[in-house]
Structures are given as structure tokens and as C-alpha cells.
Design an enzyme around this catalytic site. Structure first.
Site, short mmCIF file in Angstrom:
data_model
loop_
_atom_site.label_atom_id
_atom_site.label_comp_id
_atom_site.label_asym_id
_atom_site.label_seq_id
_atom_site.Cartn_x
_atom_site.Cartn_y
_atom_site.Cartn_z
N TYR A 23 32.66 21.20 60.78
CA TYR A 23 32.24 22.48 60.19
C TYR A 23 30.78 22.84 60.46
CZ TYR A 23 36.60 22.25 57.55
OH TYR A 23 37.91 22.17 57.21
N GLU A 69 39.88 14.86 59.23
CA GLU A 69 39.82 15.59 57.95
C GLU A 69 40.84 14.94 57.04
OE1 GLU A 69 38.25 19.11 57.00
OE2 GLU A 69 38.50 17.66 55.41
N GLY A 91 32.99 17.21 66.30
CA GLY A 91 34.02 17.21 65.26
C GLY A 91 34.82 18.50 65.22
N HIS A 92 35.65 18.62 64.19
CA HIS A 92 36.52 19.78 64.08
C HIS A 92 35.76 20.99 63.53
CE1 HIS A 92 36.87 18.94 59.73
NE2 HIS A 92 36.62 17.73 60.15
N ASN A 93 36.23 22.19 63.87
CA ASN A 93 35.68 23.47 63.39
C ASN A 93 34.21 23.66 63.74
OD1 ASN A 93 38.07 22.86 61.73
ND2 ASN A 93 37.62 24.84 60.83
#
Lengths: 226, 294
Positions: free
Chosen positions: A185, A110, A165-167
Site C-alpha cells: 500500500y 496480506e 509489495g502489493h498495491n
């Protein structure tokens, strides 16, 4: 939570494309705020959000696996392979398999491009892996930003070389095949099947029972199968 | 030191025009007086624009199109002839980087499970090296860089594609990570095969599961997403974005401020300020206007 809402608002298309964000003064302000946040986040105990770790019984852990003991929670009867790296703030349920070379809870991708510089956003969250999950070798699961958790639902299978990935929130009984990249996300529903070498863009939601064929590139939302 | 082409006559090759060279390189590299291998017709324009090319190994079909000032060797299989020449020359001190004693800054944080070779590694101030990282010889890491878990910096490139079977690749170059480079987990960066470095520019960030081929030069402030496979000797300009699961062909040049979208395959050169969708390069400013109008 408030910070995350502000950040998502700044990231959204209406705000990010507007002329206000492109003025140099605004870019400098956002850049300074982000730098301050990145400096404060790892140092202040308020942001750290580290839970005390615990260990279940009957776990098979290879001696070459590197686990941040004390800040990782692991349930019962898990098997963890060679060279697995588990970073802090990770919660792992019962009967979970992690194969060789998996990296759980590393920093997310990010980054913001502000005033001719690239500023990373410090990630403070963690990863939750629910019961009966199987994770293949060389899988990377990034931790979330702003104290949330990246979640992998019950009985999900993630095969080799997948990037999560993140989130990201992955539902129950999902199959993710080899070489798939899932952007940040995204929300993936229950019983979704994702083929080999797929690319899934960030911020999407895939409905329940969706099937994505091999080598697909997904850039729009996918509805729930009826 | 200048080498004469006639002194290094290889098997199954023929010298069309004699010349001299002092280094090996690829079509884009700027090594002084380099010898390069040309297999595609599109490479001929590039070597005529590159003043540092002094000799060429090429196929008989392309011999007539090579500019007059350049020495020519013709071979049925130019790639294997080129790598056979490299295998002969890589033992000479002029054609390889010299080993040096390790210079590791005291302010760098290196995890005890990371494996760093015994010589020819330079690590600057405030570098963070995480778990299970392997750092091979001839690696230079500047200050503020981060290398995350299970990555390999300076791994030996696989035997060159199209080269004769059984020919091992013997790298004589290294890897140079500039300031504030961030390399995420499970990434491989190959050493340069010829004297020189695989370079990653200032503030560039490279995500998980990437492979970066030998001799690739990445500019400043590039963002390279997960699962990207970059071939050998690619040059990427500043401020680029390369999306997830993109693959880039060998020996191509990508300009500044280029946006390569998710899942694309790039086999040609890309000019500055373009958006690449699948296999098409579009103008970036025009693309943005169209997307806003939708």
C-alpha cells in the site's frame, strides 16, 4: 472498490485497535466473511477480471520464461530473460526489460490473524509495468488485492533482489537499488532514489524527488523535496 | 548406537573427559545424547539446561566452566573440529535419514516446470507447487501447503562458517513443511545438516526472497516478511511476526508472540511477548500502551 474501502477501514488503527474487533464474536464474523470471500473470489466469473492477453512485435523472450499466455498483455520490443515467471492479469508496456528469475504478479503477503488462525486474503488484481522500465534479476512484484493494479511508472529502474509489495504505486524515473523491501500500500512519487538494502514500511507515501540513503529504515511519510 | 569419544579422536584435539554420544546437534536441538560445539560463554547456561547434551567440543578457555556430567573435547578451532567429525559420521546409517520411495499425492497440483528429485520426497494432499520450484531429497510437505515460483526447498547449506576451507557440507537431514504453510517466490530453505528436519510450523507464512538456514525450527502461525535472513539452528516460537529485512543470528532462541520490527538485527535470545526495535527488546504490552498514548 467498495470492498476495498471496507477492508482498509477494518485494517486502520482506530478500528483494528478498538475493543469491538477484539471480541471473539466479531473475530468469528470477520473470519467467516474472509473465508467466504476467499472461497468465492477465484470461482465466480464476476470476480475474475481477466483480460484477454495480446502480444506486440519484436519481443525477445527466452524459451525458459514462463508466461501465462492468453492472460498477459505484452507490448513491443520487450526483452524477457530466463526463468522469468509472469502470472495472469499483468500488463507490460513497450521496451521493458525483465532479467533472469524475476517473478511478476505473484500472490501478495496480506494475512489476517483472527481467532487463533491465520487467514490469507485472496488477491484478484494485477500488475501494470509502463514503458521503458528495467527490472533486475530475482525481483518480486506482487499483485494487488481487490482488482486494483500494482503500478510501476515509466522509465523506472528496479535493480536485483528487490521486493515490491502489493498495491504499490511507483512513479516515473524512480531508481530502486539492490535488496530493498517495499511494504504494501505504499505510494512512491516521481524521480525518487532509494538506496541499497532499504526497508520501507507499509502504507507510506514518499514525495517527489525524495532521496533515501543506503540501509535506511523508513517508517514515516517523506515529504516532497522543495 | 553409542560412540565413544576416544574412538573418534580427531587431529589437533585433546580429550579432557571421556564420554559417549549417539547423535550430533546444536545447543538448542533435542537429539538423543548429542554432541555439540560450544564457542560462546552464553552457550554454557543453555547446555546445562538441555538434558540431551552428553558431549561438548569447546575451546580450552571454556573447559573449566562445563558441567561435570558432560564429556569434553578441547580444540583450538572447535567449529571446524565439529564439522570434521560430522563429515566422518555422515556416512553411517545411524547419523543420516534413510532414503525412501517418493510419495506424491494425486490431488496435489504440480506445475510441469517444477523439478522434484527422484527419491525421498513426500507431498501430501492439495499441495500446490508452482513454476520452476526445486524440491530436493528428504523433503516432507504436509497437506494444504503452497510453494510459489522459483523457490528452492531443501537446498544444500553452504559450507559451515568457520569450518576448515574445502570441507564440503554433507547434509544428512531434511525439510518438513507442516499443514497450510505458504512459501512465496524466490525463497530458499536449507536442509538440516544433522539427522532431523528444518521445520516450519502449521499455518506459518513466509514471504518473498527469504533465506532460512539449516536446522531452524519455526513455530505455528508465524508471519515472516520479505527479505528476512534466518541463520542456522534458530528456534522461533508460535505467533511470531518478523518484519522485512530482519536478520537473525545463528543459534538463538526467540520466544512466543514476539514482534520483531522492520530492519532489526537480532543477535541474542528474546523472551516471550517482546517487541524488538533495532537492537532493543521491549515488553510488548507496555510498548502498545505507550504507542496508544501518543
Amino acid at each position: 472498490m467498495i470492498l476495498q474501502k471496507i477492508f482498509l477501514k477494518l485494517k486502520s488503527a482506530q478500528v483494528a485497535d478498538s475493543w469491538v474487533m477484539h471480541t471473539s464474536a466479531m473475530q468469528q464474523v470477520v473470519k467467516t466473511c474472509l473465508k467466504l470471500f476467499n472461497f468465492l473470489a477465484p470461482n465466480l466469473p464476476f470476480w475474475r477480471r481477466v483480460k484477454a492477453g495480446s502480444f506486440g512485435v519484436g519481443n525477445q523472450i527466452h524459451p525458459a520464461a514462463i508466461i501465462d499466455y492468453g492472460r498477459v498483455t505484452i507490448g513491443d520490443c520487450c526483452s524477457i530473460g530466463k526463468n522469468v515467471v509472469i502470472e495472469k492479469n499483468t500488463i507490460i508496456g513497450n521496451h521493458v526489460t525483465l532479467r533472469e528469475g524475476a517473478v511478476i504478479g505473484s500472490e501478495g503477503f496480506e494475512l489476517r490473524r483472527l481467532a487463533g488462525e491465520i487467514i490469507p486474503v485472496a488477491h484478484l488484481g494485477g500488475v501494470i509495468i509502463h514503458d521503458n522500465v528495467c527490472i533486475g534479476s530475482r525481483v518480486c512484484i506482487d499483485k494487488s488485492s481487490f482488482g486494483e493494479y500494482t503500478e510501476i511508472g515509466e522509465s523506472t529502474v528496479i535493480l536485483d533482489g528487490v521486493e515490491v509489495g502489493h498495491n504499490i504505486k511507483i512513479g516515473k524515473e524512480v531508481i530502486v537499488s539492490e535488496g530493498t523491501m517495499i511494504g504494501g500500500y505504499s505510494k512512491i512519487g516521481d524521480r525518487v532514489r532509494i538506496g541499497k538494502k532499504c526497508s520501507i514500511a507499509d502504507g507510506l507515501s514518499l514525495g517527489d524527488d525524495a532521496v533515501i540513503p543506503d540501509y535506511a529504515v523508513v517508517t514515516r511519510d517523506v515529504k516532497k523535496a522543495s | 548406537m553409542d560412540m565413544k569419544l576416544s574412538e573418534w579422536l580427531l587431529e589437533k584435539t585433546e580429550i579432557i573427559r571421556d564420554g559417549s554420544f549417539s547423535s550430533l546437534g546444536m545447543v538448542y536441538t533435542r537429539n538423543p545424547r548429542q554432541i555439540v560445539c560450544v564457542t560462546r560463554e552464553s552457550d554454557i547456561l543453555k547446555i546445562s539446561q538441555n538434558p540431551s547434551v552428553s558431549c561438548v567440543i569447546t575451546t580450552p578457555a571454556l573447559v573449566e566452566k562445563i558441567p561435570d556430567t558432560i564429556g569434553i573435547v578441547s580444540s583450538g578451532d572447535p567449529r571446524s573440529a565439529f564439522f570434521a567429525l560430522h563429515a566422518l559420521l555422515c556416512h553411517l546409517p545411524e547419523f543420516t535419514l534413510q532414503p525412501f520411495a517418493n510419495r506424491i499425492s494425486a490431488s496435489s497440483k504440480i506445475h510441469p516446470s517444477a523439478r522434484i528429485m527422484a527419491n525421498s520426497v513426500e507431498i501430501g494432499n492439495n499441495v500446490v507447487i508452482e513454476k520452476n520450484v526445486v524440491i530436493n531429497e528428504q523433503t516432507v510437505i504436509d497437506e494444504g501447503s503452497i510453494v510459489r515460483s522459483n523457490s528452492v526447498i531443501g537446498c544444500i547449506p553452504p559450507a559451515p562458517g568457520g569450518a576448515a576451507a574445502g570441507l564440503l557440507s554433507q547434509p544428512s537431514g531434511g525439510v518438513h513443511l507442516h499443514r497450510e504453510v505458504d512459501i512465496h517466490a524466490n525463497t530458499c530453505i536449507h536442509r538440516a545438516l544433522f539427522k532431523g528436519y528444518t521445520e516450519i510450523g502449521k499455518q506459518s507464512k513466509i514471504d518473498n526472497l527469504d533465506t532460512i538456514g539449516q536446522g531452524t525450527i519455526i513455530g505455528e502461525r508465524c508471519l515472516i516478511c520479505a527479505g528476512v535472513i534466518i541463520g542456522e539452528s534458530v528456534s522461533i516460537g508460535d505467533d511470531g511476526w518478523i518484519g522485512p529485512n530482519v536478520s537473525l543470528d545463528n543459534q538463538i532462541a526467540i520466544g512466543k508472540n514476539v514482534y520483531i520490527t522492520i530492519g532489526s538485527t537480532v543477535t541474542q535470545d528474546i523472551d516471550d511477548n517482546k517487541v524488538v526495535k533495532d537492537n532493543y527488546a521491549l515488553d510488548r504490552e507496555r510498548f502498545r500502551k505507550v504507542m496508544r498514548g501518543m
